[in-house]
Design an enzyme around this catalytic site. Sequence first.
Site, short mmCIF file in Angstrom:
data_model
loop_
_atom_site.label_atom_id
_atom_site.label_comp_id
_atom_site.label_asym_id
_atom_site.label_seq_id
_atom_site.Cartn_x
_atom_site.Cartn_y
_atom_site.Cartn_z
N SER A 1 0.79 -1.23 0.00
CA SER A 1 0.00 0.00 0.00
C SER A 1 0.82 1.29 0.00
CB SER A 1 -0.95 0.01 1.19
OG SER A 1 -0.22 0.03 2.38
N HIS B 1 -5.77 -4.48 -0.45
CA HIS B 1 -5.76 -3.39 -1.44
C HIS B 1 -6.01 -3.92 -2.85
CE1 HIS B 1 -4.71 -0.16 1.31
NE2 HIS B 1 -4.00 -1.08 1.95
N LYS C 1 -12.33 -1.70 3.32
CA LYS C 1 -11.78 -0.76 2.32
C LYS C 1 -12.75 -0.70 1.13
CE LYS C 1 -7.01 -1.74 3.81
NZ LYS C 1 -6.88 -0.75 4.88
#
Length: 418
Positions: A205, A233, A264
């Site tokens: 990330s 991610h 997320k």
Amino acid sequence: MPALSKILSLRAVGQVRHYSAAAQSQLRDILGQQLSAIKEVGTFKAERIITSSQSTQITVQGSEKRILNFCANNYLGLANNPEIVAYSQQLLERYGAGLSSVRFICGTQDIHKQLEQKIAQFHGREDTILYASCFDANAGIFEAILTPEDAVFSDELNHASIIDGIRLCKAKKQRYKHRDLADLEQQLRSSDARLKLIATDGVFSMDGNIAPLARIIELAKKYNALVFVDECHATGFFGATGRGTEEYDQVMGEVDIINSTLGKALGGASGGYTTGPAELISFLRQKSRPYLFSNTLPPAVVGVGLKVMDMLLSSSELSQRVQSNTQRFRDAMTKAGFTIAGENHPICPVMLGDARLASNFADQMLTRGIYVIGFSYPVVPQGKARIRVQISAAHTEEEIDRAVQAFIEVGRGLKVIK
Ligand code: PLP
């Protein structure tokens, strides 16, 4: 006088003494000195208080103005999606605020099982186990399945939760250089462990760069190792249909264990999971400590996950939109003369080098209504300060262009570009 009101009235006149007053004042001194040191080196983290929902446009305390947000992991723009919020409210009303229990005592509702099945279906896996967070999923897996006879091979830049999870296990711990296949191979070759487990982030990330998964899987096959990937991610938006790094690297279905987050891209509420072979998931339900000893996910949060999974199982339009927005931003910024690190991922680190420059740049962007964050040492290596821009499917093309224009103006002012 009742005990509580007596304490409150004494406290009001400053007469309450905690029995460990000396120890507490020692603690305050020790921590106070360390806090001052953190402030002195410029790495003190303050919280910016948001007064709106999470979105591409937010308001923050102390200002009425809407600012354009490029900092969230809200890759699919679903964090305030009205359909998701409405479904979550329905489940809140029907199933209550929470379960007041861990899963195996009396904390499993039909909706938890449904969400586990949908996540498994999304990833094409046999089963899934939910956790309160991916941090918990990472804390719970290595210690549960690995013994001193086993070995874990971990990329040196893996996320803190993987590092902590590995610390808890009794297997031999081997770190390989970041994305360095020669180093990984050399370590696998010389290992005589019973189980060998390679652990990597799918997407790192800080740099927006990608694990070389296809080649890691080749090595795993050659040396009879398992592959674990943290897809926080990537899940939901990376790869052609948002299936993550294994889809991006064209090795769908070949990773043994996937851990990821619901906090997320997948609605941004909270929750994490492990998905993989049925025996592994069943075993984790027996042995994984964050699962056994922590409260179950609340129904409203499960509702977010369920609705997002339904959306992603029926369409990959949002993941295509975040990809085209990413391409637009990266192309325009590169054309303007900026260096954008990483591969074609919505994490777009604008490389600046100097820490003070990065922080000054971010401040000037904010005065133009664009919220971005500067990252510097120790979060990233010395001399590699940057502004990390995160693109969302919910950004309009006009918003992306506005951000680029602000970068160009500030970049020229600070002599980063011509
Ligand atoms: N793994 C990675 C790579 C992450 O970036 C994060 C969140 O920052 C986590 C794990 C933890 O996820 P969660 O917020 O669900 O605990």
